[in-house]
Scaffold this active site. Structure first.
Site, PDB file in Angstrom:
ATOM      1  N   CYS A 132       0.584  -1.251  -0.703  1.00 40.57           N
ATOM      2  CA  CYS A 132      -0.045  -0.330   0.087  1.00 40.57           C
ATOM      3  C   CYS A 132       0.930   1.236   0.428  1.00 40.57           C
ATOM      4  CB  CYS A 132      -1.060  -0.454   1.068  1.00 40.57           C
ATOM      5  SG  CYS A 132      -2.151  -1.403   1.130  1.00 40.57           S
ATOM      6  N   HIS A 133       1.884   1.300   0.945  1.00 43.48           N
ATOM      7  CA  HIS A 133       2.918   2.592   0.931  1.00 43.48           C
ATOM      8  C   HIS A 133       4.140   2.325   1.441  1.00 43.48           C
ATOM      9  CE1 HIS A 133      -1.621   3.495   3.074  1.00 43.48           C
ATOM     10  NE2 HIS A 133      -1.408   4.124   1.863  1.00 43.48           N
ATOM     11  N   GLY A 134       4.237   1.183   1.169  1.00 42.37           N
ATOM     12  CA  GLY A 134       6.127   1.148   0.494  1.00 42.37           C
ATOM     13  C   GLY A 134       6.077   0.560   2.292  1.00 42.37           C
TER      14      GLY A 134
END
Ligand code: FES
Length: 170
Positions: A132-134
């Site tokens: 999703c956001h690393g």
């Protein structure tokens, strides 16, 4: 029929009062029991409160994902190399020794829910990456790169024997 003299007897009045209270208390308890009993968890709910995992079915180096209370739990059979690397490392974001995250070094058990916004991280050789956001986690489930603020959560679990754990049991 009681005489006026008997009705004026304070000891008799006290006895009748106490008897009335006792009978009333028993009645209230009896009436409340079905209500209180209905609030206890059903057998189905109790069964979902724990998940039993057969560790013998997880080869060395592999991860099994099991469901516990509707959530994914990663159970990792760590290799000697993974154990050694995790015991010699830590993270700056949420420092925690590997020894405090496992009950036996070869088994890591963590919730498969990213501590940022709750995505399910993907398994990698070195741990997990959150799509999703690393965020990145290591093979101890410790966060190496945010935005996740905390390590993957270690749920309550207990070893029943060398090859079985029960997740959800303290
Ligand atoms: S939910 Fe995992 S990085 Fe955002």
């Amino acid at each position: 029929m009681a005489s006026d003299k008997e009705l004026d007897n304070p000891e008799r009045r006290d006895f009748l009062g106490a008897a009335t209270v006792a009978v009333g208390a028993v009645g209230v308890a009896g009436a409340c029991y079905p209500f209180i009993s209905s609030m206890n968890p059903s057998k189905d709910v109790k069964a979902q409160a724990t998940s039993t995992v057969d560790l013998a079915s997880i080869p060395v180096g592999k991860t099994h994902t099991v469901e516990w209370q509707g959530k994914p739990v990663f159970v990792v059979h760590r290799t000697d190399e993974m154990i050694s690397a995790m015991q010699q490392s830590n993270t700056d974001l949420d420092p925690e020794p590997d020894s405090e995250r496992v009950k036996q070094p070869q088994w890591l058990v963590v919730l498969g829910i990213c501590t940022h916004l709750g995505c399910v991280p993907n398994r990698t050789e070195k741990g997990w990456n959150c799509p999703c956001h690393g965020s990145v986690y290591d093979n101890s489930g410790r966060v190496l790169r945010g935005p996740a603020p905390r390590n993957l959560i270690v749920p309550h679990y207990a070893f029943v024997d060398e090859r079985t754990i029960i997740i959800g049991k303290a």
